[in-house]
Design a protein around this motif. Structure first.
Motif, PDB file in Angstrom:
ATOM      1  N   ASP A  99       0.945  -4.245   8.687  1.00 23.11           N
ATOM      2  CA  ASP A  99      -0.130  -4.815   7.864  1.00 23.11           C
ATOM      3  C   ASP A  99      -0.328  -6.287   8.104  1.00 23.11           C
ATOM      4  OD1 ASP A  99      -0.679  -2.413   6.647  1.00 23.11           O
ATOM      5  OD2 ASP A  99       0.729  -2.747   5.004  1.00 23.11           O
TER       6      ASP A  99
ATOM      7  N   ARG B 229       0.849  -1.190   0.000  1.00 30.28           N
ATOM      8  CA  ARG B 229       0.000   0.000   0.000  1.00 30.28           C
ATOM      9  C   ARG B 229       0.881   1.235   0.000  1.00 30.28           C
ATOM     10  NH1 ARG B 229      -3.279   1.307   4.307  1.00 30.28           N
ATOM     11  NH2 ARG B 229      -1.915   0.229   5.762  1.00 30.28           N
TER      12      ARG B 229
ATOM     13  N   SER C  55      -0.032  -1.729  -6.629  1.00 32.15           N
ATOM     14  CA  SER C  55       0.493  -3.087  -6.510  1.00 32.15           C
ATOM     15  C   SER C  55      -0.404  -4.084  -7.239  1.00 32.15           C
ATOM     16  CB  SER C  55       0.665  -3.476  -5.037  1.00 32.15           C
ATOM     17  OG  SER C  55      -0.504  -3.213  -4.302  1.00 32.15           O
TER      18      SER C  55
ATOM     19  N   GLY D 273      -3.390   4.720  -0.235  1.00 31.85           N
ATOM     20  CA  GLY D 273      -4.169   3.573   0.231  1.00 31.85           C
ATOM     21  C   GLY D 273      -5.200   3.963   1.277  1.00 31.85           C
TER      22      GLY D 273
ATOM     23  N   GLY E 228      -2.938  -2.105  -2.397  1.00 32.82           N
ATOM     24  CA  GLY E 228      -3.278  -0.883  -3.097  1.00 32.82           C
ATOM     25  C   GLY E 228      -3.451  -1.081  -4.593  1.00 32.82           C
ATOM     26  N   SER E 229      -3.957  -0.040  -5.234  1.00 31.72           N
ATOM     27  CA  SER E 229      -4.269  -0.131  -6.667  1.00 31.72           C
ATOM     28  C   SER E 229      -3.021  -0.272  -7.522  1.00 31.72           C
ATOM     29  CB  SER E 229      -5.066   1.102  -7.099  1.00 31.72           C
ATOM     30  OG  SER E 229      -4.329   2.290  -6.864  1.00 31.72           O
TER      31      SER E 229
ATOM     32  N   MET F 148      -7.405  -1.147   3.536  1.00 29.97           N
ATOM     33  CA  MET F 148      -7.118  -1.768   2.245  1.00 29.97           C
ATOM     34  C   MET F 148      -5.760  -2.457   2.332  1.00 29.97           C
ATOM     35  SD  MET F 148      -6.762  -0.041  -1.538  1.00 29.97           S
ATOM     36  CE  MET F 148      -8.490   0.392  -1.651  1.00 29.97           C
TER      37      MET F 148
END
Length: 294
Positions: A293, A260, A274, A264, A271-272, A268
């Motif tokens: 995380d 993230r 990754s 992020g 992330g978008s 979440m």
């Protein structure tokens, strides 16, 4: 020899590519390699042994053992000095590999397995592990190359700190140069540029690029001293993050991203950026989560 690399196998061509990449990773780390197949059929309450009318070496259990044996042989051919341990573990693949990640320093999977749908760019197992694994996850999208740089996506976030450490260590192991790439845009700036110099957008020429260069330097601070043999290129690129990293991956042997970044949302796990790399990068992708995380 210390440490452990785990690779998930299911008999697919993608998982066999992952086995080769995992064997090389284990050799570079001086680690053992565990070849894991998640054996789901016992939960389906079906017969695991050979059919009375079939060959004695038939049956689901024997099939699982054979595909793991093939993977082990593939690994030993690539890295004969690595200790390779086979494991057929009863359970669903996502659950089995997530549990394996708790004792591993790296988990390796292919981008698509036997259950992949036609047109699906990356399988659910790879995405799930990247989001939930307890160690870095290497997803082998295409056949790994032995040449080219290690490319690191940098956004300056605290969440990417462990990805920076991983990328430097990996470049040192591979004796490869490291490209630290940060992409930036002015998408939120007024167009055309305002005439009033008091407006934030009206910065001196090149000021925004200089700011991004500082972000790169700060994100990488201290690593050059720890990894003096790694040649590092700072690359601040004006453009979209996804597009810039995908383009850089074309000539890379490995792409490293954090799970993230700065954009992020709380909660979440992946992330978008990754996720986009898992779907579209042109080389193997390592996704590194932070301790917070996991």
């Amino acid at each position: 020899m210390g440490g452990l690399v785990v690779v998930g196998v299911d008999g697919s061509a993608s998982s066999l590519e992952a086995v080769e990449a995992a064997a090389r990773a284990a050799r570079l780390r001086g680690a053992a390699l565990r070849v894991v197949h998640a054996f789901v059929w016992p939960a389906m309450h079906v017969s695991l042994g050979p059919s009375p009318m079939g060959p004695p070496d038939g049956g689901l259990r024997n099939m699982a053992e054979r595909l793991v044996t093939e993977a082990v042989e593939r690994a030993r051919a690539v890295a004969p000095d690595v200790e390779v341990v086979p494991a057929v573990i009863t359970g669903e693949p996502l659950t089995v590999l997530e549990a394996q990640s708790r004792s591993a320093e790296l988990v390796v999977v292919g981008s698509r397995g036997m259950g992949g749908f036609i047109g699906l760019l990356v399988g659910s197992t790879a995405v799930h592990l990247a989001a939930h694994g307890r160690c870095p996850v290497l997803v082998v999208r295409e056949r790994a190359r032995d040449e080219g740089p290690v490319v690191l996506g940098v956004d300056g976030s605290a969440a990417a700190e462990e990805a920076v450490d991983f990328a430097f260590a990996e470049a040192a192991r591979r004796d490869a140069p490291l490209v630290a790439l940060h992409a930036w845009t002015t998408w939120n700036a007024p167009v055309p540029a305002p005439q009033d110099p008091s407006v934030p957008y009206a910065s001196p020429s090149g000021a925004l690029g200089a700011k991004e260069e500082r972000l790169l330097a700060e994100a990488l601070a201290g690593r050059a001293e720890r990894y003096p043999g790694v040649k590092v290129e700072h690359r601040a690129v004006r453009g979209g993050t996804r597009e810039s990293l995908i383009e850089a991956s074309r000539s890379a042997q490995l792409l490293v991203v954090g799970a993230r970044g700065r954009g992020g949302f709380t909660g979440m796990l992946l992330g978008s950026v990754s996720q986009a790399m898992l779907h579209h990068a042109r080389c193997p992708v390592a996704v590194v989560r932070t301790a917070d995380d996991t």
